[in-house]
Design a protein around this motif. Structure first.
Motif, short mmCIF file in Angstrom:
data_model
loop_
_atom_site.label_atom_id
_atom_site.label_comp_id
_atom_site.label_asym_id
_atom_site.label_seq_id
_atom_site.Cartn_x
_atom_site.Cartn_y
_atom_site.Cartn_z
N VAL A 281 75.80 41.67 19.40
CA VAL A 281 74.57 41.56 20.19
C VAL A 281 74.16 42.93 20.71
CG1 VAL A 281 73.52 40.55 22.25
CG2 VAL A 281 75.09 39.19 20.86
N VAL A 282 72.89 43.28 20.48
CA VAL A 282 72.32 44.51 21.02
C VAL A 282 71.42 44.15 22.20
CG1 VAL A 282 70.91 46.55 20.56
CG2 VAL A 282 72.33 45.57 18.73
N PRO A 283 71.84 44.46 23.44
CA PRO A 283 71.03 44.09 24.61
C PRO A 283 69.79 44.98 24.75
CG PRO A 283 73.34 44.59 25.19
CD PRO A 283 73.09 45.12 23.82
N MET B 248 77.62 34.34 30.00
CA MET B 248 76.17 34.13 30.05
C MET B 248 75.62 33.73 28.68
SD MET B 248 75.19 37.43 32.40
CE MET B 248 73.48 37.39 31.87
N LEU B 249 76.10 34.42 27.63
CA LEU B 249 75.61 34.14 26.29
C LEU B 249 76.02 32.75 25.82
CD1 LEU B 249 76.34 37.64 24.70
CD2 LEU B 249 74.09 36.67 25.17
N LEU C 136 69.67 33.43 19.46
CA LEU C 136 70.09 34.56 20.29
C LEU C 136 68.94 35.53 20.57
CD1 LEU C 136 73.63 35.42 18.85
CD2 LEU C 136 73.12 34.83 21.23
N THR C 137 68.21 35.88 19.52
CA THR C 137 67.16 36.88 19.69
C THR C 137 65.96 36.33 20.45
OG1 THR C 137 66.36 36.36 17.46
CG2 THR C 137 67.81 38.26 17.70
N ALA C 138 65.92 35.02 20.67
CA ALA C 138 64.86 34.46 21.52
C ALA C 138 65.12 34.74 23.00
CB ALA C 138 64.75 32.95 21.28
N HIS C 139 66.33 35.15 23.32
CA HIS C 139 66.67 35.49 24.71
C HIS C 139 65.97 36.79 25.09
CE1 HIS C 139 69.00 36.61 28.25
NE2 HIS C 139 69.56 35.42 28.24
N PRO C 140 65.32 36.84 26.24
CA PRO C 140 64.54 38.04 26.62
C PRO C 140 65.37 39.31 26.78
CG PRO C 140 64.72 36.49 28.46
CD PRO C 140 65.20 35.77 27.24
N ASP C 141 66.67 39.16 27.01
CA ASP C 141 67.51 40.34 27.22
C ASP C 141 68.26 40.76 25.96
OD1 ASP C 141 68.40 39.30 30.58
OD2 ASP C 141 66.80 40.62 29.89
#
Length: 492
Positions: free
Chosen positions: A430-432, A442-443, A403-408
């Motif tokens: 999740v903290v965007p 999307m997630l 999850l944290t590898a996602h840029p957003d």
């Protein structure tokens, strides 16, 4: 391990799969042929051979063939994606991979810096060359025979190395506990790659010469058809399966069963009572972990206790210890520790983790438990953050890292939340990143293909920050409490 089936009548049915019968005689011949094939491909004592497939007799034949040829078998969850399988191939230095159907791993292995993929063969291709015969290997029973990959809260999965004598001892121990015998017709619905299914549903029944009715993957309606058709009278399962029986089965349909054993996840008290009330017998609950081959305890037949995982099985010792490694008094909570021939040799190529897990001569399970005056053991909580959903182990850090590898996504924390059917469901906080517009859809789409589907959270909760203590550690206990409020609020 092959001694388990050597004396059973050749004409007796060992497996029934998709209406096809494999006798014990055929099974032994198929194992030797597959072992000869592996040796013809250069497999020698100690080489690692991967095995990935849904449930079928060929899975069992190949597993036994690896043991007979002197190889170390590496069973792999068929739900894993290429990147996850590639890691296991790399970590074990796998020489050959046997798969139900071909798997494309070249790109995933290349990303890990592995230039050469293991040789891959399907079950149909495991035919020894003409004139080739199996050559016996002088393998010591205490040597490694399998590597079972089990994740942890510290990142990458690690391989628990199990011995041949350990698996056999565990097979005998659980078989005696539930009084299995040759007249059983047992339903194998648990995934064979899982240590729980392998020792209980497969090896236990083979040890006594029972007949195993194999279901490729669990489906309630199909399972009921098999129960009716073949007069199945025994099974091991996970709580989800027993909940479905309570929801949909008629008492008469299961009246002939000799035993039901549950493992893989805690059996809810309500389910324990509902099942007994409807079907007139209790589900026997057990406990284990891959590092123990896997069974440690199980409730005795006819003497189960609500919420108890039972008492240690034959040849297994259990001690409830405090932080100093001292045994606690009856009724006091401590860490459940175990020892016996079933305990792993160690983690593959991980000496530090091995030394820590086996410190003091005991396998430390990191589960908190207590023992009553009669020796019955009760799990209180987990030191680990592991989530068990429908009998599958899901490890939060693995999902969090993806999850944290996602840029957003700035931060993520994954927890288990109560779920009546699954035992636990997966929930991600999740903290965007500032200005990011994330949605549950999307997630979910992002995670699919990067991790196995069963690891993808059912719930996603967006928040501004994660609760932490004064050292910066995320307070997952707070999130678990908060999740109930958040989900109720979202349903209004």
């Amino acid at each position: 391990m092959n001694d388990i089936v050597k004396d059973h009548p050749a004409e007796k049915a060992a497996f029934i799969f998709k209406d096809q019968v494999t006798t014990y005689g055929q099974f032994r011949q198929n194992v030797e042929a597959k072992a000869a094939f592996l040796q013809s491909r250069g497999i020698r004592e100690g080489d690692r051979v991967g095995l990935i497939s849904k449930n079928c007799p060929q899975f069992v034949e190949t597993y036994f063939a690896c043991a007979l040829a002197g190889a170390i078998v590496v069973p792999i969850n068929f739900q894993l994606v290429a990147a996850e399988i590639a890691y296991i191939c790399q970590d074990t230095g796998m020489k050959v991979l046997i798969a139900q159907k071909p798997i494309e791993l070249a790109d995933a292995l290349a990303e890990l810096g592995v230039e050469k993929s293991p040789e891959q063969f399907t079950f149909e291709e495991m035919v020894p060359p003409a004139g080739t015969s199996f050559h016996a290997v002088n393998r010591k029973p205490e040597e490694a025979v399998a590597i079972i990959y089990t994740s942890g809260t510290t990142g990458r999965p690690k391989g628990a190395v199990l011995s041949q004598s350990g698996i056999v001892a565990n097979t005998i121990g659980i078989s005696k506990r539930v009084n299995m015998h040759e007249e059983d017709i047992s339903l194998c619905v648990l995934p064979m790659y899982h240590c729980f299914a392998w020792v209980t549903s497969v090896c236990g029944n083979l040890y006594f010469g029972a007949t195993i009715v194999v279901q490729e993957t669990f489906h309630y309606g199909d399972a009921m058809k098999l129960i009716h058709k073949y007069h199945i009278n025994a099974m091991y399962g996970v709580p989800t399966m027993f909940q479905l029986f309570v929801n949909s089965a008629d008492p008469a349909e299961l009246a002939h069963f000799r035993y039901f054993v549950s493992g893989g996840a805690a059996l809810p008290r309500v389910l324990y009572d509902e099942f007994a009330k409807k079907f007139g017998q209790h589900v026997q609950e057990g406990y284990g972990l891959s590092e123990a081959s896997p069974v440690v305890t199980c409730c005795p037949t006819g003497k189960p206790r609500q919420s108890s995982i039972g008492v240690p099985i034959f040849n297994v010792e259990v001690q409830i210890q405090d932080e100093e490694g001292r045994e606690v008094l009856v009724g006091e909570v401590g860490e459940l520790c175990t020892k016996g021939p079933n305990v792993m040799l160690g983690y593959w190529n991980r000496p530090k983790e091995t030394a820590y897990a086996l410190r003091g001569g005991w396998l430390h399970t990191e589960d908190l438990a207590y023992r009553d005056e009669d020796g019955y053991i009760y799990i209180v909580d987990r030191l680990k953050d592991m989530i068990i959903s429908s009998g599958e182990n899901v490890y939060p850090r693995e999902v969090e890292e993806v999850l944290t590898a996602h840029p957003d996504i700035r931060e993520a924390a994954v927890i288990g939340i109560p779920d009546k059917l699954r035992g636990q469901a997966i929930c991600a906080y999740v903290v965007p990143e500032e200005g990011a517009n994330l949605t549950k859809r999307m997630l979910r789409k992002y995670l699919l293909g990067k991790i196995a589907q069963y690891k993808v959270p059912r719930e996603f909760i967006l928040c501004n920050e994660l609760p932490r203590n004064n050292t910066g550690k995320v307070l997952k206990k707070v999130l678990r409490e908060k999740s109930i409020v958040d989900l109720v609020h979202r349903l209004k």
